[in-house]
Scaffold this motif. Structure first.
Motif, PDB file in Angstrom:
ATOM      1  N   MET A   1       0.838  -1.187   0.000  1.00  0.00           N
ATOM      2  CA  MET A   1       0.000   0.000   0.000  1.00  0.00           C
ATOM      3  C   MET A   1       0.882   1.250   0.000  1.00  0.00           C
ATOM      4  SD  MET A   1      -2.965   0.930   2.682  1.00  0.00           S
ATOM      5  CE  MET A   1      -3.216   2.608   3.089  1.00  0.00           C
ATOM      6  N   GLU A   2       0.643   2.127  -0.930  1.00  0.00           N
ATOM      7  CA  GLU A   2       1.443   3.339  -1.063  1.00  0.00           C
ATOM      8  C   GLU A   2       1.068   4.353   0.014  1.00  0.00           C
ATOM      9  OE1 GLU A   2       2.092   6.827  -4.330  1.00  0.00           O
ATOM     10  OE2 GLU A   2       1.863   4.775  -5.061  1.00  0.00           O
ATOM     11  N   VAL A   3       2.084   4.971   0.589  1.00  0.00           N
ATOM     12  CA  VAL A   3       1.894   5.959   1.644  1.00  0.00           C
ATOM     13  C   VAL A   3       1.554   7.309   1.020  1.00  0.00           C
ATOM     14  CG1 VAL A   3       3.063   7.208   3.507  1.00  0.00           C
ATOM     15  CG2 VAL A   3       3.512   4.778   3.159  1.00  0.00           C
ATOM     16  N   VAL A   4       0.576   7.993   1.604  1.00  0.00           N
ATOM     17  CA  VAL A   4       0.282   9.371   1.219  1.00  0.00           C
ATOM     18  C   VAL A   4       1.002  10.245   2.247  1.00  0.00           C
ATOM     19  CG1 VAL A   4      -1.514  11.097   0.900  1.00  0.00           C
ATOM     20  CG2 VAL A   4      -1.949   8.718   0.254  1.00  0.00           C
ATOM     21  N   TRP A   5       1.977  10.975   1.774  1.00  0.00           N
ATOM     22  CA  TRP A   5       2.839  11.757   2.651  1.00  0.00           C
ATOM     23  C   TRP A   5       2.239  13.125   2.951  1.00  0.00           C
ATOM     24  CZ3 TRP A   5       7.660  10.210   4.587  1.00  0.00           C
ATOM     25  CH2 TRP A   5       8.116   8.979   4.113  1.00  0.00           C
ATOM     26  N   SER A   6       2.175  13.495   4.223  1.00  0.00           N
ATOM     27  CA  SER A   6       1.767  14.847   4.610  1.00  0.00           C
ATOM     28  C   SER A   6       3.004  15.747   4.572  1.00  0.00           C
ATOM     29  CB  SER A   6       1.176  14.853   6.020  1.00  0.00           C
ATOM     30  OG  SER A   6       2.196  14.609   6.987  1.00  0.00           O
ATOM     31  N   ASN A   7       2.785  17.046   4.539  1.00  0.00           N
ATOM     32  CA  ASN A   7       3.917  17.979   4.558  1.00  0.00           C
ATOM     33  C   ASN A   7       4.735  17.821   5.833  1.00  0.00           C
ATOM     34  OD1 ASN A   7       3.375  19.021   2.051  1.00  0.00           O
ATOM     35  ND2 ASN A   7       2.272  20.802   2.815  1.00  0.00           N
ATOM     36  N   ASN A   8       4.074  17.545   6.952  1.00  0.00           N
ATOM     37  CA  ASN A   8       4.796  17.342   8.214  1.00  0.00           C
ATOM     38  C   ASN A   8       5.689  16.113   8.145  1.00  0.00           C
ATOM     39  OD1 ASN A   8       3.703  19.602   9.438  1.00  0.00           O
ATOM     40  ND2 ASN A   8       2.035  18.477  10.406  1.00  0.00           N
ATOM     41  N   GLN A   9       5.198  15.039   7.544  1.00  0.00           N
ATOM     42  CA  GLN A   9       6.000  13.825   7.413  1.00  0.00           C
ATOM     43  C   GLN A   9       7.203  14.057   6.505  1.00  0.00           C
ATOM     44  OE1 GLN A   9       2.689  11.319   6.132  1.00  0.00           O
ATOM     45  NE2 GLN A   9       3.188   9.901   7.804  1.00  0.00           N
ATOM     46  N   ILE A  10       6.990  14.772   5.412  1.00  0.00           N
ATOM     47  CA  ILE A  10       8.100  15.067   4.490  1.00  0.00           C
ATOM     48  C   ILE A  10       9.142  15.929   5.186  1.00  0.00           C
ATOM     49  CG2 ILE A  10       8.753  16.230   2.347  1.00  0.00           C
ATOM     50  CD1 ILE A  10       5.972  15.396   1.242  1.00  0.00           C
ATOM     51  N   LEU A  45       9.392   7.291  11.762  1.00  0.00           N
ATOM     52  CA  LEU A  45       8.237   7.802  11.003  1.00  0.00           C
ATOM     53  C   LEU A  45       7.061   6.822  10.973  1.00  0.00           C
ATOM     54  CD1 LEU A  45      10.084   9.403   7.956  1.00  0.00           C
ATOM     55  CD2 LEU A  45       8.981  10.608   9.849  1.00  0.00           C
ATOM     56  N   HIS A  46       7.305   5.592  11.419  1.00  0.00           N
ATOM     57  CA  HIS A  46       6.275   4.537  11.377  1.00  0.00           C
ATOM     58  C   HIS A  46       5.825   4.262   9.947  1.00  0.00           C
ATOM     59  CE1 HIS A  46       6.197   4.860  15.703  1.00  0.00           C
ATOM     60  NE2 HIS A  46       5.921   6.157  15.602  1.00  0.00           N
ATOM     61  N   ILE A  47       6.799   4.238   9.061  1.00  0.00           N
ATOM     62  CA  ILE A  47       6.571   3.976   7.635  1.00  0.00           C
ATOM     63  C   ILE A  47       7.620   2.958   7.219  1.00  0.00           C
ATOM     64  CG2 ILE A  47       6.579   5.000   5.313  1.00  0.00           C
ATOM     65  CD1 ILE A  47       5.739   7.655   6.612  1.00  0.00           C
ATOM     66  N   SER A  48       7.281   2.089   6.267  1.00  0.00           N
ATOM     67  CA  SER A  48       8.231   1.054   5.859  1.00  0.00           C
ATOM     68  C   SER A  48       9.512   1.675   5.304  1.00  0.00           C
ATOM     69  CB  SER A  48       7.611   0.132   4.807  1.00  0.00           C
ATOM     70  OG  SER A  48       7.574   0.764   3.547  1.00  0.00           O
ATOM     71  N   GLN A  49      10.597   0.936   5.475  1.00  0.00           N
ATOM     72  CA  GLN A  49      11.892   1.411   4.993  1.00  0.00           C
ATOM     73  C   GLN A  49      11.866   1.631   3.485  1.00  0.00           C
ATOM     74  OE1 GLN A  49      15.269  -0.715   6.541  1.00  0.00           O
ATOM     75  NE2 GLN A  49      16.602  -0.034   4.885  1.00  0.00           N
ATOM     76  N   LYS A  50      11.221   0.745   2.769  1.00  0.00           N
ATOM     77  CA  LYS A  50      11.138   0.878   1.311  1.00  0.00           C
ATOM     78  C   LYS A  50      10.444   2.185   0.928  1.00  0.00           C
ATOM     79  CE  LYS A  50       9.655  -1.720  -2.777  1.00  0.00           C
ATOM     80  NZ  LYS A  50       8.921  -0.819  -3.568  1.00  0.00           N
ATOM     81  N   GLU A  51       9.343   2.505   1.591  1.00  0.00           N
ATOM     82  CA  GLU A  51       8.609   3.746   1.303  1.00  0.00           C
ATOM     83  C   GLU A  51       9.452   4.974   1.634  1.00  0.00           C
ATOM     84  OE1 GLU A  51       5.710   4.385  -0.116  1.00  0.00           O
ATOM     85  OE2 GLU A  51       4.933   2.359  -0.290  1.00  0.00           O
TER      86      GLU A  51
END
Length: 121
Positions: A1-10, A45-51
């Motif tokens: 599942m592709e992550v939708v990145w928020s500006n804060n996350q970026i 970030l609680h996001i997969s390393q690949k993402e």
């Protein structure tokens, strides 16, 4: 599942990436430490390393394109009003990449060749 990145996350990704120079300083070659750094960022970030790696690759690529647009707009004879200044929101945040940037595929081979010729003869 592709992550939708928020500006804060970026913004946080760029900050964490900047803190780990092993990932962006071309003189660092330790693959295990690089992998550990990516793992740490992903965990924070609680996001997969690949993402995380994919997103950072995309950001770096866009930064390079923006830098290139700026450089080509500064050609001789251009007035200051013609120089393109990047409006991309992450351009300033990624300026740290300029200190250790490498240019892939472009090196002064002629200078190296001339040095070899002088040494040889």
């Amino acid at each position: 599942m592709e992550v939708v990145w928020s500006n804060n996350q970026i913004s946080k990704l760029i900050e964490l990436y900047h803190q780990r120079s092993i990932l962006w300083d071309a003189s660092n070659k330790d693959k295990l430490k690089k992998n550990d750094a990516w793992t740490d960022i992903a965990a924070e970030l609680h996001i997969s390393q690949k993402e995380v790696e994919t997103k950072m690759h995309i950001l770096r690529s866009q930064f390079s394109r923006e830098k290139k647009k700026n450089k080509t707009s500064k050609r001789t004879g251009s007035g200051s009003e013609e120089v393109i200044k990047s409006k991309w929101q992450w351009f300033e945040s990624l300026q740290f990449l300029l200190c250790c940037a490498t240019t892939s595929g472009t090196s002064d081979t002629m200078g190296t060749f001339q040095n070899l010729m002088v040494t040889f003869w």
